[in-house]
Design an enzyme around this catalytic site. Structure first.
Site, short mmCIF file in Angstrom:
data_model
loop_
_atom_site.label_atom_id
_atom_site.label_comp_id
_atom_site.label_asym_id
_atom_site.label_seq_id
_atom_site.Cartn_x
_atom_site.Cartn_y
_atom_site.Cartn_z
N GLY A 29 1.07 -1.10 -0.07
CA GLY A 29 0.00 -0.01 0.14
C GLY A 29 0.80 1.18 -0.03
O GLY A 29 1.90 1.13 -0.41
N ASN A 30 0.21 2.55 0.35
CA ASN A 30 0.99 3.52 0.56
C ASN A 30 0.42 4.47 1.60
O ASN A 30 -0.67 4.07 2.25
CB ASN A 30 1.10 4.31 -0.88
CG ASN A 30 -0.11 4.65 -1.65
OD1 ASN A 30 -0.95 5.39 -0.75
ND2 ASN A 30 -0.47 4.00 -2.47
N PHE A 31 1.10 5.63 1.91
CA PHE A 31 0.73 6.31 3.09
C PHE A 31 -0.63 7.37 2.78
O PHE A 31 -0.80 8.17 3.61
CB PHE A 31 1.90 7.38 3.58
CG PHE A 31 2.82 6.36 4.28
CD1 PHE A 31 2.58 5.53 5.20
CD2 PHE A 31 4.27 6.25 3.33
CE1 PHE A 31 3.75 4.64 5.90
CE2 PHE A 31 5.12 5.39 4.22
CZ PHE A 31 4.87 4.62 5.13
#
Ligand code: C5P
Length: 219
Positions: A29-31
């Site tokens: 995923g990412n932030f």
């Protein structure tokens, strides 16, 4: 004063990250938190638009009678939802941080640790912006986002052309206080004709207001 440009317009907004499952307990995923997209959806709704908000996993919530929230997890799910809602929309604002790749294979059982090193084969996700850009009709507009760390303006302009957008919102990781997980953002809006509008660092709700004003005056 409400911005009458958006009154009764149907607008698709994408927001948040996508999670690409590796096995039942892990993902890539990412932030991204989805905050920028949520603020855009809210401002659109307050100005009388009907919004389909397609949003990846987030702990933020949004509640407005003019916003239909569609929760998705992966890029493929986000694409399916966008393909469903875009044909009936006048505009799409694509602020989601879509994962570029997903694991080539989903492991149905939790992967056990064994070797000292471990690699996962990844496969490219579809580019939702580009797909919608190819489907875009004359009456429809698409506004994308670009997060760049080098040659920012040039790279953003390239994206705008390749993906057949009408404008692209550049946010830079080089700007202190801007980007993922921050309450503030600093944007430049680049139009198809090359015009660039620069804005100062401000709260994301104010950034959303600037963006809608820019869209209503120029698209
Ligand atoms: O190519 P890049 O990921 O930098 O482009 C960013 C823009 O494209 C954003 O508007 C993002 O929402 C959109 N995008 C997309 N589908 C992807 C990757 C990016 O819609 N797979």
């Amino acid at each position: 004063m409400p911005n009458s440009y958006f009154q009764n317009k149907k607008i698709l907004v994408t927001a948040g990250p996508t999670y690409e499952k590796i096995d039942p307990v892990r993902f890539i995923g990412n932030f991204s938190t989805g905050k920028m997209g949520i603020e855009i959806a809210l401002k659109l709704a307050e100005n009388g638009a009907q919004v389909d908000l397609v949003i990846g996993p987030t702990c933020l919530s949004v509640n407005h009678p003019n916003i239909n929230v569609h929760h998705v997890v992966s890029a493929l799910e986000m694409k399916d939802a966008c393909m469903k809602y875009f044909p009936n929309c006048d505009m799409a604002i694509l602020s989601a941080a879509v994962a570029d790749y997903r694991p080539a294979e989903y492991q149905t059982q939790k992967i056990k640790k064994k070797e000292e090193t471990f690699s996962i084969q990844l496969t490219k996700n579809p580019d939702i912006f580009k797909t919608l850009g190819e489907l875009k009709q004359n009456h429809q507009k698409i506004i994308g986002f670009a997060l760049e760390t080098q040659n920012e303006i040039e790279n953003a302009k390239q994206k705008l052309i390749i993906k057949n957008g009408d404008a692209i919102v550049l946010n830079s990781l080089n700007d202190e206080g801007a980007g993922f997980g921050k309450p503030t953002n600093k944007i430049s809006v680049i139009l198809k004709n090359g015009l660039i509008f620069d804005y100062s660092l401000k709260e994301k709700s104010e950034v959303a207001k600037d963006l809608l004003k820019c869209i209503s005056e120029n698209l």
